[in-house]
Design an enzyme around this catalytic site. Structure first.
Site, PDB file in Angstrom:
ATOM      1  N   GLY A   9     -20.048  59.894   7.403  1.00  0.00           N
ATOM      2  CA  GLY A   9     -19.402  59.878   6.084  1.00  0.00           C
ATOM      3  C   GLY A   9     -17.896  59.762   6.244  1.00  0.00           C
ATOM      4  O   GLY A   9     -17.124  60.362   5.498  1.00  0.00           O
ATOM      5  N   GLY A  12     -15.344  58.449   3.197  1.00  0.00           N
ATOM      6  CA  GLY A  12     -15.143  59.179   1.950  1.00  0.00           C
ATOM      7  C   GLY A  12     -13.747  59.781   1.853  1.00  0.00           C
ATOM      8  O   GLY A  12     -12.903  59.595   2.736  1.00  0.00           O
ATOM      9  N   GLN A  13     -13.522  60.532   0.778  1.00  0.00           N
ATOM     10  CA  GLN A  13     -12.191  61.088   0.515  1.00  0.00           C
ATOM     11  C   GLN A  13     -11.731  62.010   1.642  1.00  0.00           C
ATOM     12  O   GLN A  13     -10.606  61.898   2.118  1.00  0.00           O
ATOM     13  CB  GLN A  13     -12.208  61.859  -0.822  1.00  0.00           C
ATOM     14  CG  GLN A  13     -10.816  62.298  -1.267  1.00  0.00           C
ATOM     15  CD  GLN A  13     -10.849  63.301  -2.404  1.00  0.00           C
ATOM     16  OE1 GLN A  13     -11.870  63.932  -2.668  1.00  0.00           O
ATOM     17  NE2 GLN A  13      -9.728  63.473  -3.075  1.00  0.00           N
ATOM     18  N   ILE A  36     -22.290  54.550   5.762  1.00  0.00           N
ATOM     19  CA  ILE A  36     -23.279  53.559   5.325  1.00  0.00           C
ATOM     20  C   ILE A  36     -22.611  52.241   4.927  1.00  0.00           C
ATOM     21  O   ILE A  36     -23.259  51.219   4.763  1.00  0.00           O
ATOM     22  CB  ILE A  36     -24.143  54.140   4.187  1.00  0.00           C
ATOM     23  CG1 ILE A  36     -25.461  53.370   4.094  1.00  0.00           C
ATOM     24  CG2 ILE A  36     -23.377  54.179   2.867  1.00  0.00           C
ATOM     25  CD1 ILE A  36     -26.562  54.116   3.388  1.00  0.00           C
ATOM     26  N   ARG A  37     -21.291  52.296   4.784  1.00  0.00           N
ATOM     27  CA  ARG A  37     -20.502  51.095   4.455  1.00  0.00           C
ATOM     28  C   ARG A  37     -19.209  51.152   5.254  1.00  0.00           C
ATOM     29  O   ARG A  37     -18.817  52.212   5.731  1.00  0.00           O
ATOM     30  CB  ARG A  37     -20.175  51.055   2.953  1.00  0.00           C
ATOM     31  CG  ARG A  37     -19.421  52.296   2.495  1.00  0.00           C
ATOM     32  CD  ARG A  37     -19.083  52.320   1.031  1.00  0.00           C
ATOM     33  NE  ARG A  37     -18.563  53.631   0.649  1.00  0.00           N
ATOM     34  CZ  ARG A  37     -17.325  54.048   0.817  1.00  0.00           C
ATOM     35  NH1 ARG A  37     -16.442  53.250   1.395  1.00  0.00           N
ATOM     36  NH2 ARG A  37     -16.936  55.245   0.430  1.00  0.00           N
ATOM     37  N   ASP A  53     -26.848  55.219   8.455  1.00  0.00           N
ATOM     38  CA  ASP A  53     -27.476  55.895   7.320  1.00  0.00           C
ATOM     39  C   ASP A  53     -27.751  57.337   7.745  1.00  0.00           C
ATOM     40  O   ASP A  53     -28.580  57.582   8.630  1.00  0.00           O
ATOM     41  CB  ASP A  53     -28.775  55.165   6.950  1.00  0.00           C
ATOM     42  CG  ASP A  53     -29.534  55.838   5.806  1.00  0.00           C
ATOM     43  OD1 ASP A  53     -29.113  56.928   5.351  1.00  0.00           O
ATOM     44  OD2 ASP A  53     -30.554  55.267   5.381  1.00  0.00           O
ATOM     45  N   TYR A 143     -25.668  69.092  -7.255  1.00  0.00           N
ATOM     46  CA  TYR A 143     -24.792  69.188  -6.085  1.00  0.00           C
ATOM     47  C   TYR A 143     -24.718  70.636  -5.600  1.00  0.00           C
ATOM     48  O   TYR A 143     -24.870  70.922  -4.406  1.00  0.00           O
ATOM     49  CB  TYR A 143     -23.403  68.673  -6.468  1.00  0.00           C
ATOM     50  CG  TYR A 143     -22.372  68.727  -5.374  1.00  0.00           C
ATOM     51  CD1 TYR A 143     -22.512  67.995  -4.210  1.00  0.00           C
ATOM     52  CD2 TYR A 143     -21.209  69.489  -5.535  1.00  0.00           C
ATOM     53  CE1 TYR A 143     -21.548  68.021  -3.209  1.00  0.00           C
ATOM     54  CE2 TYR A 143     -20.235  69.518  -4.541  1.00  0.00           C
ATOM     55  CZ  TYR A 143     -20.411  68.790  -3.386  1.00  0.00           C
ATOM     56  OH  TYR A 143     -19.448  68.827  -2.409  1.00  0.00           O
ATOM     57  N   LYS A 147     -25.920  72.308  -2.048  1.00  0.00           N
ATOM     58  CA  LYS A 147     -24.977  72.985  -1.161  1.00  0.00           C
ATOM     59  C   LYS A 147     -25.419  74.432  -0.890  1.00  0.00           C
ATOM     60  O   LYS A 147     -25.300  74.931   0.237  1.00  0.00           O
ATOM     61  CB  LYS A 147     -23.565  72.954  -1.759  1.00  0.00           C
ATOM     62  CG  LYS A 147     -22.900  71.579  -1.683  1.00  0.00           C
ATOM     63  CD  LYS A 147     -22.737  71.101  -0.249  1.00  0.00           C
ATOM     64  CE  LYS A 147     -22.005  69.794  -0.118  1.00  0.00           C
ATOM     65  NZ  LYS A 147     -21.984  69.292   1.273  1.00  0.00           N
TER      66      LYS A 147
END
Length: 313
Positions: A9, A12-13, A36-37, A53, A143, A147
């Site tokens: 990941g 991401g941010q 994944i991208r 993935d 979410y 978590k």
């Protein structure tokens, strides 16, 4: 030489900035970014990258074995506002990715895991002010449920299998380097962009919604500090409360107006208001402070100055 690290990941941010900081600290070749991208051009050019993935166990295992990975930072997740729209996709990503990494650690294929939790684990029955480390949770979002479940599994894998897993409950995060990814605290980033572009901002939370927040530099520092701490200092294996600052949209607008005097804010609360109302307004992070020396450096006005300076640059 530091043993290889895998960030899942990484685009991401949080993942983007964590990747740069870890590469700066340990050398680009020792930090494998994956997502994944593909990420930003700067991220892609800064070191090794794998398309991955996080829910595919064998794919994650292949990358771990190929690079002889020692530590994994699992940053892949579907955040609060987006997860409400796609509940089962969020559950699948948030939980299966965690099981994949915990099971690799259980099988001794990696030695240390970082997995982020969030203030979303708390719910409407949680004490809102100075929320304790151990308290009623009862999260009311997809979410938050994922978590809280993740925290329980982390603690279970540590107690049952000796997995060295570490976690913090991030508050809302503020960064100028990457745009947020579908969270309830995204307003605290969007507001700076709109302040500079339009001189005004329409906030999707009400003016007096107080939430715990943190400047990204502090969040990255906390993450790496926790992972660098000796194992015997880490007493909490679910997730540590982490605090930086607390403020409302109204207070944030005042802070921005010190730099942009004509700045105006208006309010049009949407479905995210209900999510924000279920979360704490301030956090007691004394366990993190005492056990591994956590201390934030940025307050609201320092954050505003940094955000506006860098976005305007």
């Amino acid at each position: 030489m530091h043993k290889p690290i895998l960030i899942i990941g990484a685009c991401g941010q949080i993942g983007t900035e964590l990747t740069f900081e870890l590469r700066n600290k340990y050398g680009a070749e020792n930090v494998i970014a994956s997502d994944i991208r593909e990420g930003s051009e700067a991220l892609m050019q800064s070191g090794p990258f794998e398309l991955l993935d996080a829910t595919d166990y064998s794919a994650v295992e292949d990358v771990v074995m190929h690079y002889e990975i020692d530590e994994v930072y699992l940053m892949a997740a579907m955040l609060s506002a987006t997860a409400e729209k796609f509940p089962m996709r969020a559950w699948n990503l948030n939980m299966n990715s965690l099981f994949n990494v915990l099971n690799l650690a259980k099988e001794k294929k990696i030695t240390k895991v970082f997995w982020p939790s969030s203030i979303a684990v708390f719910g409407p029955n949680t004490p809102k002010e100075d929320t304790p480390q151990n308290t009623i949770m009862e999260p009311s979002t997809v979410y938050g449920i994922s978590k809280q479940s993740g925290e329980r599994w982390c603690e279970y894998y540590h107690k049952k299998y000796g997995v060295d897993v570490r976690s913090v409950r991030y508050p809302g995060l503020i960064s100028w380097k990457t745009m947020p990814g579908g969270g309830t605290t995204d307003y605290a980033v969007e507001i700076y962009h709109d302040a500079l572009k339009k001189g005004s901002y329409e906030c999707f939370l009400s003016s007096d919604t107080e939430l715990p927040m943190m400047y990204m530099d502090d969040a990255i520092r906390a993450t790496i500090s926790l992972m660098d701490s000796p194992s015997e200092k880490i007493k909490v294996r679910s997730s540590y409360n982490l605090a930086g600052m607390n403020f409302t949209p109204k207070q944030m607008a005042k802070s921005i107006a010190k730099h942009i005097p004509d700045f105006e804010i208006s309010y049009a609360p949407d479905f995210r208001q209900e999510i924000a109302d279920s979360w704490p307004s301030s956090i007691d992070d004394s366990a993190a402070r005492k056990q591994w020396g956590w201390e934030p450096r940025f307050d609201l006005d320092q954050t505003s100055a940094e955000m506006l300076k860098n976005l305007n640059g």
